[in-house]
Design an enzyme around this catalytic site. Structure first.
Site, short mmCIF file in Angstrom:
data_model
loop_
_atom_site.label_atom_id
_atom_site.label_comp_id
_atom_site.label_asym_id
_atom_site.label_seq_id
_atom_site.Cartn_x
_atom_site.Cartn_y
_atom_site.Cartn_z
N GLU A 115 61.21 64.58 27.44
CA GLU A 115 61.75 63.25 27.71
C GLU A 115 63.28 63.36 27.79
OE1 GLU A 115 60.22 60.23 25.07
OE2 GLU A 115 58.24 60.33 25.98
N HIS A 231 65.51 49.83 27.49
CA HIS A 231 64.74 50.84 28.23
C HIS A 231 64.91 50.54 29.71
CE1 HIS A 231 61.55 53.46 29.54
NE2 HIS A 231 61.36 53.86 28.30
N ARG A 276 69.43 57.31 28.13
CA ARG A 276 68.79 56.04 28.46
C ARG A 276 69.79 54.95 28.83
NH1 ARG A 276 63.66 54.83 24.68
NH2 ARG A 276 62.69 56.51 25.85
N HIS A 335 64.50 47.31 23.83
CA HIS A 335 63.39 48.21 23.50
C HIS A 335 63.43 48.67 22.05
CE1 HIS A 335 60.33 51.18 24.40
NE2 HIS A 335 61.09 52.17 24.00
N ARG A 370 69.28 55.87 20.29
CA ARG A 370 68.14 56.66 19.79
C ARG A 370 67.63 57.63 20.84
NH1 ARG A 370 62.48 55.78 20.27
NH2 ARG A 370 63.17 54.19 21.72
#
Ligand code: SIN
Length: 506
Positions: A115, A231, A276, A335, A370
């Site tokens: 990811e 997100h 992100r 998110h 995060r």
């Protein structure tokens, strides 16, 4: 109001963090209170990614900790990140031992996938995109079989009970319209995040930051509340909450494009796997200037969609969109809340008797941003640590001030707040928008004095206004620079003075 004396910890929240703590606290009797039946209205069950852990021969916990620190943009507590990543393998094995059916490789080891912002493939998944529900189901089965755990599945946290020193002695719980003061040896808040404060969110709408707000009211320290992660690929088909299109799709090669088919982040094969916040801003900008934003998985995933990403596939098909043939319209959605109640690795907060774990806590592992799939790891690993530490707490003697309920926010007021939060406290922020949000918050504070969602919104918005830089999930178009010296936001309110209706706790 009735009163109940529970000789053990009271855990508020039935997600992965709360249930991991409950299991580990045995044989102490544990009371778990959740506002909805287990597995419902809880973010852990919705997680599509998986559990990040150094599981492959090419990986190591220290590498995982470095990636975590890099994503967190200067605000990660490295010791906390090392503790977390050091717990990685044993946590995944513990979950597997409880029955979580992780995907396996040909040798029977954990299959891991890549990811964004991870330097190694390290996300242990279940059934492609079904990790959260499958893992939580295993925990729920264990909790239901555990003789030391009692679960109230329709209980809502309405207040915390404190004595005159500020020590937390219990909580006020509403069930079937009736309030009960539950006195306990310790209270663990595992109440989840604050995504429901935003009109565009991938999290259950009931998550309104109320645990953080109550902890703040009680005098606990709140850490970095301005850091919210958006997100980039929430599926934009008019649903609230928005279904998620997992980042793993981009890990498999799905690309972000505009309505004309142009790449949003450039042609490089890994361009869409940038951090992100960077990807979320690109999606936000494309939508704002009318180009539109879509996730094109037609070539990279194509016919494998139904069995490799069944949850995303089902969400798209329910909306009348076949992702094998059509790019998926996407928008950034709130998110994950990196900030929250300041807590140690064992859940201890700055208030005696109060613990916090999971998304409502800020333990220093996420910093300003995060790393994907670190939250399930944190929920389970630090949930277990918290369970062990609350099991050792004794007490519950002495005085507790009478509890009180908090008013709800009227539905139309909540809608106005959510729209304002998404528009002005969202992916891109500036002083004018944040000030507009504060005006609304102040009006709502007058109308619904003490309403917890409004207080949570104030904590996030006020800290965002004060942070005159851009860092991680917090981007200020009027202050795009990142300051050289990272600093935390720490907020703390003085405890309320004792009132005449102080009562005996026993
Ligand atoms: C995702 O699957 O994209 C979400 C995973 C996460 O937020 O950790």
């Amino acid at each position: 109001m009735s009163r109940l004396r529970h000789d053990g910890p009271l855990i508020i929240g039935g997600g992965l963090a709360g249930l991991s703590a409950a299991l580990e606290a045995g044989p102490r009797p544990v009371l778990v209170v959740t506002p909805a039946p287990l597995l419902q209205a809880c973010s852990s069950a919705w997680a599509q990614g998986g559990v990040a852990a150094a599981l492959s021969a090419k990986d190591a916990p220290d590498l995982h900790a470095s990636d975590t620190a890099a994503a967190g943009a200067g605000l990660v507590d490295l010791a906390a990140a090392r503790a977390l990543t050091g717990d990685g393998r044993q946590t995944v094995e513990w979950l597997a031992g409880l029955g979580a059916p992780f995907d396996r490789d040909d040798d029977g080891g954990f299959a891991v996938s890549l990811e964004a912002a991870h330097s190694r493939a390290r996300v242990a998944r279940v059934g492609g995109d079904g990790a959260g529900r499958a893992i939580l189901s295993a925990l729920v089965a264990s909790v239901r079989a555990a003789p030391h755990v009692t679960v109230w599945e329709n209980g809502r946290l309405r207040g915390l009970l404190q004595d005159d020193t500020g020590r937390v002695r219990g909580a006020v719980i509403e069930r079937d319209g009736r309030l009960t003061e539950v006195l306990a040896t310790a209270v663990v808040l595992a109440t989840g995040g604050a995504g429901g404060l935003f009109a565009r969110t991938t999290t259950p709408g009931a998550l309104l930051g109320e645990g953080m707000a109550l902890a703040y009211r009680a005098g606990a320290e709140i850490l970095d509340p301005e850091f919210v992660q958006f997100h980039p690929t929430a599926i934009d088909v008019g649903l609230d909450p928005m279904p998620l299109a997992t980042e793993a799709l981009r890990g498999e090669g799905a690309r972000l494009i505009d309505a004309e088919g142009r790449f949003l982040l450039g042609e490089d094969a890994d361009a869409d796997l940038k951090p992100r916040d960077v990807v979320a801003r690109a999606v936000h900008a494309a939508r704002l200037d009318g180009r539109g934003a879509y996730l094109d998985a037609r070539t990279a995933v194509g016919g494998a969609f139904p069995h490799e990403f069944p949850a995303v596939f089902a969400a798209c098909m329910r909306a009348g969109l076949d992702p094998r043939e059509t790019p998926i319209p996407v928008a950034p959605g709130a998110h994950y809340h990196m900030g929250g109640i300041a807590a140690g690795l064992d859940g201890r907060t700055s208030l005696h008797g109060l613990f916090a774990v999971g998304e409502c806590a800020a333990t220093g592992v996420h910093g300003a941003n995060r790393l994907a799939s670190n939250s399930l790891l944190e929920a389970a690993a630090f949930g277990r640590r918290t369970g062990r530490s609350v099991a050792a707490e004794t007490g519950g003697q002495g005085q507790a001030r009478a509890g009180e309920g908090r008013p709800d926010l009227a539905p139309e007021a909540l809608t106005a707040l959510r729209v304002m939060m998404s528009d002005s406290v969202g992916v891109v922020r500036d002083a004018a928008g944040l000030a507009r949000a504060m005006v609304l918050i102040e009006r709502l504070e007058q109308e619904a004095r003490g309403a917890l969602p409004v207080l949570a919104a104030r904590l996030i918005t006020g800290a965002a206004l004060e942070r005159r830089e851009s860092r991680g999930g917090h981007y200020r178009s009027d202050y795009p620079q990142t300051d050289t010296a990272p600093r935390h936001t720490r907020l703390r309110r003085e405890p309320e003075p004792p009132t005449p209706d102080t009562m005996a706790a026993e």
